[in-house]
Design an enzyme around this catalytic site. Sequence first.
Site, PDB file in Angstrom:
ATOM      1  N   GLU A 187       0.858  -1.197   0.000  1.00 42.46           N
ATOM      2  CA  GLU A 187       0.000   0.000   0.000  1.00 42.46           C
ATOM      3  C   GLU A 187       0.890   1.242   0.000  1.00 42.46           C
ATOM      4  O   GLU A 187       2.105   1.161   0.252  1.00 42.46           O
ATOM      5  CB  GLU A 187      -0.918  -0.012   1.223  1.00 42.46           C
ATOM      6  CG  GLU A 187      -0.163  -0.179   2.535  1.00 42.46           C
ATOM      7  CD  GLU A 187      -0.736   0.652   3.665  1.00 42.46           C
ATOM      8  OE1 GLU A 187      -1.178   1.781   3.422  1.00 42.46           O
ATOM      9  OE2 GLU A 187      -0.712   0.158   4.802  1.00 42.46           O
ATOM     10  N   LYS A 212      -5.257  10.844   0.665  1.00 41.20           N
ATOM     11  CA  LYS A 212      -5.389   9.475   1.163  1.00 41.20           C
ATOM     12  C   LYS A 212      -6.625   8.848   0.511  1.00 41.20           C
ATOM     13  O   LYS A 212      -7.697   9.436   0.534  1.00 41.20           O
ATOM     14  CB  LYS A 212      -5.533   9.533   2.686  1.00 41.20           C
ATOM     15  CG  LYS A 212      -5.834   8.205   3.364  1.00 41.20           C
ATOM     16  CD  LYS A 212      -5.793   8.364   4.888  1.00 41.20           C
ATOM     17  CE  LYS A 212      -6.456   7.195   5.593  1.00 41.20           C
ATOM     18  NZ  LYS A 212      -6.423   7.318   7.056  1.00 41.20           N
ATOM     19  N   VAL A 216      -5.114   0.183   2.968  1.00 38.76           N
ATOM     20  CA  VAL A 216      -5.266  -1.250   2.718  1.00 38.76           C
ATOM     21  C   VAL A 216      -6.495  -1.505   1.842  1.00 38.76           C
ATOM     22  O   VAL A 216      -6.436  -2.261   0.866  1.00 38.76           O
ATOM     23  CB  VAL A 216      -5.357  -2.040   4.052  1.00 38.76           C
ATOM     24  CG1 VAL A 216      -5.781  -3.477   3.811  1.00 38.76           C
ATOM     25  CG2 VAL A 216      -4.006  -1.987   4.769  1.00 38.76           C
ATOM     26  N   ASP A 228     -15.616   5.310  14.836  1.00 39.40           N
ATOM     27  CA  ASP A 228     -15.196   5.326  13.445  1.00 39.40           C
ATOM     28  C   ASP A 228     -14.613   3.954  13.079  1.00 39.40           C
ATOM     29  O   ASP A 228     -13.762   3.423  13.787  1.00 39.40           O
ATOM     30  CB  ASP A 228     -14.128   6.428  13.347  1.00 39.40           C
ATOM     31  CG  ASP A 228     -13.486   6.541  11.977  1.00 39.40           C
ATOM     32  OD1 ASP A 228     -13.603   5.611  11.165  1.00 39.40           O
ATOM     33  OD2 ASP A 228     -12.860   7.569  11.736  1.00 39.40           O
ATOM     34  N   SER A 270     -12.790   1.660  10.068  1.00 44.32           N
ATOM     35  CA  SER A 270     -12.079   1.718   8.793  1.00 44.32           C
ATOM     36  C   SER A 270     -12.802   0.914   7.721  1.00 44.32           C
ATOM     37  O   SER A 270     -13.287  -0.186   7.980  1.00 44.32           O
ATOM     38  CB  SER A 270     -10.673   1.158   8.964  1.00 44.32           C
ATOM     39  OG  SER A 270     -10.028   1.097   7.710  1.00 44.32           O
ATOM     40  N   ALA A 271     -12.809   1.462   6.511  1.00 42.60           N
ATOM     41  CA  ALA A 271     -13.366   0.735   5.361  1.00 42.60           C
ATOM     42  C   ALA A 271     -12.496  -0.462   4.991  1.00 42.60           C
ATOM     43  O   ALA A 271     -12.901  -1.292   4.175  1.00 42.60           O
ATOM     44  CB  ALA A 271     -13.512   1.680   4.174  1.00 42.60           C
ATOM     45  N   ASP A 272     -11.315  -0.571   5.607  1.00 44.55           N
ATOM     46  CA  ASP A 272     -10.481  -1.762   5.370  1.00 44.55           C
ATOM     47  C   ASP A 272     -11.271  -3.040   5.667  1.00 44.55           C
ATOM     48  O   ASP A 272     -11.148  -4.041   4.952  1.00 44.55           O
ATOM     49  CB  ASP A 272      -9.238  -1.771   6.291  1.00 44.55           C
ATOM     50  CG  ASP A 272      -8.182  -0.738   5.890  1.00 44.55           C
ATOM     51  OD1 ASP A 272      -8.372  -0.035   4.871  1.00 44.55           O
ATOM     52  OD2 ASP A 272      -7.165  -0.641   6.614  1.00 44.55           O
ATOM     53  N   LYS A 289      -3.745  -1.830  14.113  1.00 42.47           N
ATOM     54  CA  LYS A 289      -2.914  -0.956  14.935  1.00 42.47           C
ATOM     55  C   LYS A 289      -3.441  -0.834  16.358  1.00 42.47           C
ATOM     56  O   LYS A 289      -4.649  -0.797  16.577  1.00 42.47           O
ATOM     57  CB  LYS A 289      -2.860   0.436  14.304  1.00 42.47           C
ATOM     58  CG  LYS A 289      -1.951   0.454  13.109  1.00 42.47           C
ATOM     59  CD  LYS A 289      -2.378   1.480  12.108  1.00 42.47           C
ATOM     60  CE  LYS A 289      -3.673   1.046  11.437  1.00 42.47           C
ATOM     61  NZ  LYS A 289      -4.287   2.111  10.677  1.00 42.47           N
TER      62      LYS A 289
END
Length: 308
Positions: free
Chosen positions: A25, A86, A106, A136, A138-140, A157
């Site tokens: 990435e 981003k 990612v 929130d 992540s769309a990952d 993380k």
Amino acid sequence: MTGVVRTLPEVASAIAHERAVVALESSVLAQGLPIPANREAARSMSEAVTSRGAVAAITAVVRGIPTAGLTAEELERFLARDGIVKASARDIALAVARGSDAATTVAGAIALAALAGITVLATGGIGGVHRSPPYDESADLAELARTPMIVVCSGAKAILDLRATAERLDTLGVPVLGYRTAELPAFYGAESGIAVMRVDDVATIVATYRAHVALGRRAALLVVQPPPAAFALPGSVVERAVVEGVRESTRAGVQGAAMTPYLLDYVDRATSGRAREANLALLEQNAALAADIAVALSAALNSAVTSE
Ligand code: PSU
Ligand code: MN
């Protein structure tokens, strides 16, 4: 070109012959890591991949062109971090329409890699569920749920709610294999107290992925390993920094895509750079494991073709 994704000749040829390719990435280079650590990461990850006989392909949108494999000049632009947006998967189309330079998370990276026909990706940590309201996410996670790909990382993380993230992966049907560990790593360290299925060799990872695909599963297979022991940070040190960082982010009104880079930077500063050292070490180690997997997968596919 491989369809809509531009590839360098070396990458295109490797894909066409089912030789080993590892996608990387670029958000970790243009947003996640500061200068000059980002250059060090790009170099060590690419070298870890090529020294094991695989081809490295950094994914990004380059002046509006979805890309797997950057030229040296393009890489320099991304490492300078100037005016690079981003991009998660949903942001790629707007970057194309505008002709922007966009670094892929990612989610963005696996979307491009899958289109290009690449099956293995290495990263540091995936995004996940954040710790404070509005939680929130992540769309990952959603992208991992619908993209067949082997993703090698050190878990999510530690700035995140790891248990909530593991639960979402479970619900979304994303298998998580611990490489020589039975515990989900906590990114900067090895321990999270969250169980994963342990595998001890690359052959089992490859066989599992091939069975997964044969069974028509559409999700990614997540392979996790802890950072090298010499660089791992004690959980309590990381935890203190993250709790402070989350508090500060709320005070500063940080939201959305800015949240992850903000917290990563906070933890780096709070640990006098030890977090960044761990981050660099695990990125390299993950790239190396991804390359070993890609090489073994390529060998399995090519021997399957010959024996038919
Ligand atoms: N891990 C790192 N540094 C990073 C990231 C992960 O050590 O910069 C990036 C990855 O690109 C990941 C993204 O996909 O953060 C998640 O961002 P978000 O939470 O906004 O989806
Ligand atoms: Mn978000």
